[in-house]
Each structure stands twice: as C-alpha cells, then as structure tokens.
Design an enzyme around this catalytic site. Structure first.
Site, mmCIF file in Angstrom:
data_model
loop_
_atom_site.group_PDB
_atom_site.id
_atom_site.type_symbol
_atom_site.label_atom_id
_atom_site.label_comp_id
_atom_site.label_asym_id
_atom_site.label_seq_id
_atom_site.Cartn_x
_atom_site.Cartn_y
_atom_site.Cartn_z
ATOM 1 C CB ALA A 1 49.815 92.932 38.767
ATOM 2 C CE LYS B 1 46.365 92.865 35.228
ATOM 3 N NZ LYS B 1 45.703 92.622 36.516
ATOM 4 C CB SER C 1 33.370 87.999 44.843
ATOM 5 O OG SER C 1 32.577 86.890 44.512
ATOM 6 N N GLY D 1 38.729 90.208 42.631
ATOM 7 C CA GLY D 1 37.662 90.822 41.843
ATOM 8 C C GLY D 1 37.976 92.180 41.243
ATOM 9 C CB THR E 1 51.589 88.062 35.896
ATOM 10 O OG1 THR E 1 50.514 88.102 36.829
ATOM 11 C CG2 THR E 1 52.472 89.269 36.099
ATOM 12 C CD GLU F 1 42.548 94.259 36.898
ATOM 13 O OE1 GLU F 1 41.847 94.234 35.883
ATOM 14 O OE2 GLU F 1 42.875 93.239 37.540
ATOM 15 N N GLY G 1 29.648 85.575 41.038
ATOM 16 C CA GLY G 1 29.161 84.963 39.805
ATOM 17 C C GLY G 1 28.919 85.944 38.672
ATOM 18 C CG ASP H 1 43.027 90.709 34.510
ATOM 19 O OD1 ASP H 1 42.678 89.552 34.201
ATOM 20 O OD2 ASP H 1 43.548 90.994 35.603
HETATM 21 N N1 LIG Z 1 31.788 88.958 41.341
HETATM 22 C C1 LIG Z 1 32.346 87.961 40.677
HETATM 23 N N2 LIG Z 1 31.623 87.199 39.836
HETATM 24 C C2 LIG Z 1 32.177 86.175 39.168
HETATM 25 N N3 LIG Z 1 33.409 85.809 39.258
HETATM 26 C C3 LIG Z 1 34.179 86.521 40.062
HETATM 27 C C4 LIG Z 1 33.715 87.646 40.808
HETATM 28 N N4 LIG Z 1 34.747 88.156 41.501
HETATM 29 C C5 LIG Z 1 35.788 87.379 41.188
HETATM 30 N N5 LIG Z 1 35.460 86.412 40.320
HETATM 31 C C6 LIG Z 1 36.292 85.359 39.753
HETATM 32 O O1 LIG Z 1 37.374 85.216 40.597
HETATM 33 C C7 LIG Z 1 38.564 85.239 39.850
HETATM 34 C C8 LIG Z 1 39.313 86.451 40.227
HETATM 35 O O2 LIG Z 1 38.595 87.610 39.891
HETATM 36 P P1 LIG Z 1 39.353 88.782 39.159
HETATM 37 O O3 LIG Z 1 40.001 88.297 37.918
HETATM 38 O O4 LIG Z 1 38.413 89.938 39.010
HETATM 39 O O5 LIG Z 1 40.459 89.083 40.266
HETATM 40 P P2 LIG Z 1 41.607 90.133 40.224
HETATM 41 O O6 LIG Z 1 41.605 90.795 41.548
HETATM 42 O O7 LIG Z 1 41.408 90.993 39.036
HETATM 43 O O8 LIG Z 1 42.907 89.251 40.084
HETATM 44 P P3 LIG Z 1 44.332 89.645 39.410
HETATM 45 O O9 LIG Z 1 45.221 90.097 40.528
HETATM 46 O O10 LIG Z 1 44.753 88.353 38.822
HETATM 47 O O11 LIG Z 1 44.105 90.696 38.370
HETATM 48 C C9 LIG Z 1 38.182 85.214 38.390
HETATM 49 O O12 LIG Z 1 38.202 83.905 37.940
HETATM 50 C C10 LIG Z 1 36.803 85.788 38.384
HETATM 51 O O13 LIG Z 1 36.033 85.266 37.329
HETATM 52 MG MG LIG Z 2 42.438 91.120 37.377
#
Ligand SMILES: Nc1ncnc2c1ncn2[C@@H]1O[C@H](COP(=O)(O)OP(=O)(O)OP(=O)(O)O)[C@@H](O)[C@H]1O
Ligand SMILES: [Mg+2]
Length: 240
Positions: A112, A37, A172, A14, A41, A110, A203, A50
C-alpha cells in the site's frame, strides 16, 4: 523466485498495473499466479480492489486475495485505527503469501503506497513482511522529474534492511516523454544502483483485458517473464 513483493516510491505510481502485467506474462507462459493485496485502503466493501483489478487484467486463472480493507484512503495503520478495525502484522502477511505460494508458481504481493508506509501501530511495514518471506522487492517508480530521489531513497531503504531488490519498473511511461523522463532512463539505474526492468505505457491500465495480456510481455524484462530490453528502450528514447 515464487514470491515477489511489489513496492514502489509512493501511491498512485502504477504498482497495480505493473503487478497486473507481471501476472499476465506469467499466466500466458502457463504459470499459476496469485496476487495478494494485504491491505486495501480507500475502498468500501464490495468494490473491486487492486488484487481483483490485477486478476481482471491478467486473466481468469489468476487468484486474487485481499486480507484487510479499510474504507478511508489513508496509510493502513491510520485507516485501521480510524475505522476501529484490526491491523495486519508482517507475520499474517507472510503467512498468507506462503500459503498461496504452496499452490501457485508465482505470488505477487502488492504493498500500500510506498515501502515504508506503516501497516500497524508498532510501525511494521511491507519491508518486514518481505524479510519474513525472504522475498525480493520490485520497485515501481514514476517516469518524471523527482523520481531519481524517491527511487534512490527506496533502494537505500531496501539495502539498509538487507532486502534483495530486483530492480525498477516505470509504472506509467508517457506517450510523449519530456526531457526529464528520457534522461531518467539512464539516470535511474546509476542513481539507485538498480537495473531498469521495464516500463508500462501510460494508459495501459485502461486497455481491454485481452489487449493488456497480449501487450504485457513487451513491457517487462526477461527476468520478469517478458521480452523488453532496457538497451532498446534507451535507444528508442534518446535524451537528445
Ligand atoms: N500505465 C498505466 N496505464 C493506465 N493507467 C495507469 C498506469 N499507471 C497508473 N495508472 C493509473 O493511475 C492510477 C494509479 O495506478 P495504480 O493503481 O497502479 O497505482 P498504485 O501504485 O497501485 O497505487 P496504490 O498505492 O493505491 O495501490 C490508477 O488510476 C491507474 O489506472
Ligand atoms: Mg495499487
């Protein structure tokens, strides 16, 4: 605080949603915001990454910048090597963030994956960029069982590098949190030594941008530009 490094315990926890929420709250308060970002990747060229996702959710005034893109969903150093593409150094990341900070009130960087994911073959990580920037790090963490260990490890890694940690935001938060999630609200701060600074409802990333922007401040502590209160949140979700 003009640059915040948004890291976390791992991938898909998230970071982008939390970055988007902070950007949305800041933009709504009239601040100019950039999302950087450094290494994206797992995406082919031309697909929104992102940073673009964060700008879409947070608002049209938000600047989105990506420095490198590697198609395979791997750590940046591995993905770069396999694609025959150049890696990013901490100096390049810091320079890009500094440049954005000169023209924006707030820059969100942000990472990775998690904090110690490698960006180059020398083993540099986002922590090295945070050091060069002298920027604080926000830790995004999952809500569920397992988060106490990964969040505490991340906090220890930040402390070992003498990096300032702002606190923890839950990426999340489930609609129907189980016992572990509810207990973790009190245990995350005591285990990691970091304050809880918010929780983004599960969500939220799928909300229409206008709805996302309207709701985002309620997910974040005042130190991140929101109105969320850890005390009220704990009271709303007792361990039972
Ligand atoms: N609070 C949230 N509401 C809706 N979807 C979420 C939420 N948190 C995470 N997700 C979903 O989970 C997945 C991962 O979330 P996110 O892209 O924010 O992760 P990340 O930590 O940024 O990952 P990365 O390391 O790839 O950058 C995405 O598909 C995102 O839509
Ligand atoms: Mg991300």
């Amino acid at each position: 605080m003009s640059v915040i490094v948004v890291s976390g315990t791992g991938t898909e926890i998230g970071k982008t949603v939390v970055t988007s929420a902070i950007a949305a709250a800041a933009a709504a308060a009239g601040r100019s915001v950039a999302v950087l970002k450094p290494a994206q990747t797992g995406l082919e060229p031309g697909v929104p990454g992102d940073a673009a996702d964060a700008a879409r959710l947070a608002g049209p005034s938000v600047t989105a910048v990506e420095l490198a893109r590697y198609p395979e969903p791997l750590a940046p150093d591995t993905a770069a090597r396999r694609a025959g593409l150049p890696t990013l150094s901490p100096a390049e990341i810091a320079e890009a963030a500094d440049k954005l900070a000169a023209s924006h009130d707030l820059v969100l960087v942000e990472g990775a994956g998690g904090l110690l994911v490698r960006f180059d073959e020398a083993g540099h990580t986002l922590a090295d960029a945070a050091r060069l920037l002298d920027a604080p790090v926000l830790v995004v963490a999952p809500a569920a069982l397992g988060t106490l260990n990964s969040t505490t490890l991340t906090a220890e890694a930040l402390r070992a590098r003498q990096l300032a940690a702002l606190g923890v935001v839950i990426g999340s938060w489930p609609a129907d949190p189980d016992l572990a999630c509810r207990c973790n609200l009190a245990d995350l701060p005591s285990s990691s030594g970091l304050p809880l600074l918010g929780a983004v409802p599960e969500g939220s990333g799928a909300l229409a941008p206008e709805e996302f922007r309207a709701a985002a401040p309620a997910w974040l502590d005042p130190s991140l530009g929101g109105t969320w209160s850890a005390r009220s949140f704990l009271a709303a979700w007792p361990a039972g």
